[in-house]
Design an enzyme around this catalytic site. Structure first.
Site, mmCIF file in Angstrom:
data_model
loop_
_atom_site.group_PDB
_atom_site.id
_atom_site.type_symbol
_atom_site.label_atom_id
_atom_site.label_comp_id
_atom_site.label_asym_id
_atom_site.label_seq_id
_atom_site.Cartn_x
_atom_site.Cartn_y
_atom_site.Cartn_z
ATOM 1 N N ASP A 137 20.638 -26.895 87.661
ATOM 2 C CA ASP A 137 21.164 -26.055 86.575
ATOM 3 C C ASP A 137 22.482 -25.388 86.970
ATOM 4 O O ASP A 137 23.375 -25.219 86.144
ATOM 5 C CB ASP A 137 20.154 -24.950 86.211
ATOM 6 C CG ASP A 137 18.918 -25.514 85.531
ATOM 7 O OD1 ASP A 137 18.963 -26.677 85.098
ATOM 8 O OD2 ASP A 137 17.909 -24.791 85.452
HETATM 9 P P1 NAP Z 1 16.970 -26.328 89.504
HETATM 10 O O1 NAP Z 1 17.878 -26.343 88.349
HETATM 11 O O2 NAP Z 1 15.606 -25.810 89.329
HETATM 12 O O3 NAP Z 1 16.882 -27.821 90.046
HETATM 13 C C1 NAP Z 1 16.103 -28.157 91.152
HETATM 14 C C2 NAP Z 1 16.457 -29.559 91.538
HETATM 15 O O4 NAP Z 1 15.850 -29.845 92.782
HETATM 16 C C3 NAP Z 1 16.004 -30.601 90.556
HETATM 17 O O5 NAP Z 1 17.082 -31.424 90.281
HETATM 18 C C4 NAP Z 1 14.904 -31.376 91.291
HETATM 19 O O6 NAP Z 1 14.984 -32.722 90.887
HETATM 20 C C5 NAP Z 1 15.325 -31.165 92.737
HETATM 21 N N1 NAP Z 1 14.245 -31.202 93.718
HETATM 22 C C6 NAP Z 1 13.033 -30.617 93.656
HETATM 23 N N2 NAP Z 1 12.324 -30.852 94.760
HETATM 24 C C7 NAP Z 1 13.107 -31.614 95.561
HETATM 25 C C8 NAP Z 1 12.940 -32.185 96.848
HETATM 26 N N3 NAP Z 1 11.804 -32.046 97.553
HETATM 27 N N4 NAP Z 1 13.961 -32.897 97.362
HETATM 28 C C9 NAP Z 1 15.099 -33.077 96.665
HETATM 29 N N5 NAP Z 1 15.316 -32.546 95.455
HETATM 30 C C10 NAP Z 1 14.323 -31.824 94.906
HETATM 31 O O7 NAP Z 1 17.592 -25.575 90.747
HETATM 32 P P2 NAP Z 1 18.852 -24.617 90.852
HETATM 33 O O8 NAP Z 1 20.096 -25.347 90.578
HETATM 34 O O9 NAP Z 1 18.663 -23.916 92.138
HETATM 35 O O10 NAP Z 1 18.712 -23.651 89.626
HETATM 36 C C11 NAP Z 1 17.956 -22.535 89.600
HETATM 37 C C12 NAP Z 1 17.321 -22.438 88.225
HETATM 38 O O11 NAP Z 1 16.125 -21.667 88.366
HETATM 39 C C13 NAP Z 1 18.196 -21.740 87.237
HETATM 40 O O12 NAP Z 1 17.978 -22.262 85.958
HETATM 41 C C14 NAP Z 1 17.690 -20.306 87.327
HETATM 42 O O13 NAP Z 1 17.958 -19.563 86.180
HETATM 43 C C15 NAP Z 1 16.215 -20.539 87.503
HETATM 44 N N6 NAP Z 1 15.504 -19.437 88.138
HETATM 45 C C16 NAP Z 1 16.099 -18.750 89.139
HETATM 46 C C17 NAP Z 1 15.475 -17.682 89.714
HETATM 47 C C18 NAP Z 1 16.202 -16.862 90.746
HETATM 48 O O14 NAP Z 1 15.942 -15.681 90.863
HETATM 49 N N7 NAP Z 1 17.080 -17.460 91.527
HETATM 50 C C19 NAP Z 1 14.162 -17.328 89.297
HETATM 51 C C20 NAP Z 1 13.536 -18.100 88.295
HETATM 52 C C21 NAP Z 1 14.242 -19.158 87.723
HETATM 53 P P3 NAP Z 1 13.777 -33.757 91.187
HETATM 54 O O15 NAP Z 1 12.565 -33.163 90.585
HETATM 55 O O16 NAP Z 1 14.223 -35.037 90.581
HETATM 56 O O17 NAP Z 1 13.684 -33.851 92.675
#
Ligand code: NAP
Length: 472
Positions: free
Chosen positions: A401
């Protein structure tokens, strides 16, 4: 009636309060955070010891029994919990703080004599009525809000926003009603122990509003909610402190409340959301959370660990963007090793951290610090975003994201408006994830997969980096 406070207790609590303030100061930078934590522990030890010595509300066996049960349960949960389930655990813990505040207020309402808040006229003191109604209200909001946040983060409930018609009117009306009932309770003529039903109405409506405020929030906005509930739990604890005449609780609660509020504000700015609309519930939801991943097939390129090793070795600069997937795979240690090897080859390596990367504030900072990545190689979004245009490689590991350009261009996307890394400006992009199907937290497709300069490295993040290290 004035509640006499032992001056030594007041001094001890004051020292504890100062320790907490110094702890917060320390926690503001990764380099001093360990020291900050230590001050926090010392402050808490002083506060707990003082409470155990004075224990004027409950008897020592009661306190020790409660600590043993609560501590035992907490210990087992903390041992078992996966690092990736941390946000839900935090939400669950906040709910307990909220519930405790409600129970303290209920206890004081039913047995005001034990809390020294019964006036001469047989009524509970008016000021105490305001304190207990507000304490119960904030506690109940924290409780039901945190339960919903837990269910959403834990997948028991859909993460998508649930939008009631006229929800702003309902929310505002309920809040005004709670305030009116609190005022009514404060001036009521019949306010003896357990006597006035307005108190129960405040509690019931507050449970309801906590629920209503959190259900419309979805997708990428959950981190702000978690930090906001953290702030509420602090205010709930401060309210308990007033009812229990405990200065340490008032100070600690106010510190948690205000630092949580500041964190929520910072996260709102990072997410480009308005603070007021967060408090009002249901922000970023106007667009209906659409923009979902289309099923259409688009061409994309698959790369290998060898490709990545070769191109990065030749690169002048590499920017690494870690995300939630790095945490899942626990790839931070091998990632640091890869960075070290590249630096030995003369490559300029930087780590770029988005404020909401991962699943809790500071998630990536903690993991990189654990792997001993030097702090001066770690950059915040606004400090590094201008550098992608000159970067040879953007190395995205488990982030999604936070690099999704839909946030800049697609008004229908649930992440629209959130600042993201300009990875598309880098000459080459490596994108590690396990499959083309898996999406980020917000559940939307990502155009970066299909860009000309992108090579998808499909596989577990840790295994992939280990292979890259071998190839280097
Ligand atoms: P993300 O958008 O959740 O994406 C995670 C990515 O990691 C996915 O593409 C997933 O694809 C991949 N993945 C998962 N397990 C994996 C593994 N073992 N090896 C390789 N790849 C793996 O992550 P982000 O970019 O860090 O974004 C954070 C999101 O979470 C935002 O939307 C944010 O608003 C939200 N969020 C954040 C918090 C906070 O406080 N930081 C709290 C709650 C929500 P695959 O499944 O294909 O592997």
């Amino acid at each position: 009636m004035e509640h006499a406070v032992n001056p030594w207790v007041a001094v001890a609590y004051l020292i504890a309060g100062v320790c907490f303030i110094v702890a917060l100061r320390g926690l503001s930078s990764p380099a001093t955070s360990r020291r900050g934590n230590r001050y926090g522990m010392i402050g808490m030890a002083i506060a707990v010891a003082t409470t155990l010595i004075t224990h004027d509300i409950a008897s020592l066996p009661e306190i020790v029994g409660a600590i043993a049960i609560g501590g035992g349960v907490g210990f087992v949960i903390a041992r078992r919990i996966q690092m990736t389930a941390m946000p839900q655990l935090v939400a669950a813990f906040h709910s307990l703080v909220g519930l405790a505040a409600v129970l303290v207020a209920v206890a004081a309402f039913l047995n005001p004599g034990a809390f020294d808040i019964l006036g001469g006229d047989g009524n509970i003191l008016a000021v105490s009525r305001v304190e207990m109604a507000l304490g119960a209200a904030i506690g109940a909001i924290t409780f039901s809000g945190s339960v919903i946040a837990f269910a959403k983060l834990n997948g028991n409930m859909s993460g998508a926003p649930i939008l009631l018609p006229a929800r702003h009117v309902i929310n505002l009306g309920t809040l005004l009603l709670i305030l009116a009932l609190t005022a009514g309770f404060a001036v009521a003529a019949n306010a003896g122990p357990g006597e006035n039903g307005m108190f129960w109405a405040v509690v019931a409506l507050s449970f309801l509003i906590g629920f209503l405020l959190i259900i419309p929030i979805g997708g990428a906005d959950m981190p702000v909610v978690v930090s906001m509930l953290n702030s509420y739990s602090g205010w709930a604890a401060a309210a308990m402190g007033f009812t229990l005449h405990n200065t340490a609780m008032i100070i600690t609660g106010a510190l948690v409340g205000s630092s949580g509020a500041i964190l929520s504000y910072i996260m709102c700015r990072a997410m480009n959301r308005s603070f007021i609309s967060v408090i009002a519930g249901g922000f970023g939801a106007e667009n209906g959370g659409g923009g979902g991943g289309s099923a259409e097939q688009r061409p994309w390129k698959r790369g290998s660990a060898e490709d990545a090793a070769f191109l990065m070795k030749e690169a002048g600069s590499v920017i690494i963007i870690p995300g939630y997937g790095m945490a899942v795979a626990q790839a931070q240690h091998v990632l640091r090793e890869m960075g070290d090897l590249l630096k030995e080859e003369g490559v300029n390596v930087k780590f770029a951290i988005h404020p909401v990367a991962g699943r809790m504030p500071g998630h990536m900072n903690v993991l990189l610090a654990e792997a001993s990545v030097p702090y001066d190689e770690v950059f915040e979004l606004e400090d590094i975003n201008g550098e992608f245009a000159q970067a040879d490689v953007a190395f995205i590991i488990g982030a999604n994201d936070v690099v999704n350009p839909a946030a800049k261009t697609d008004k229908s996307s649930p992440i629209y408006g959130m600042p993201v890394f300009d990875v598309d400006k880098a000459k080459t992009i490596f994108f590690i994830k396990r499959s083309m199907g898996g999406q980020g937290y917000a559940g939307v497709d990502n155009d970066v997969f299909y860009m000309d300069q992108t090579m998808m490295l499909l596989g577990d993040a840790k295994k992939m980096v280990e292979e890259i290290i071998k190839a280097l």
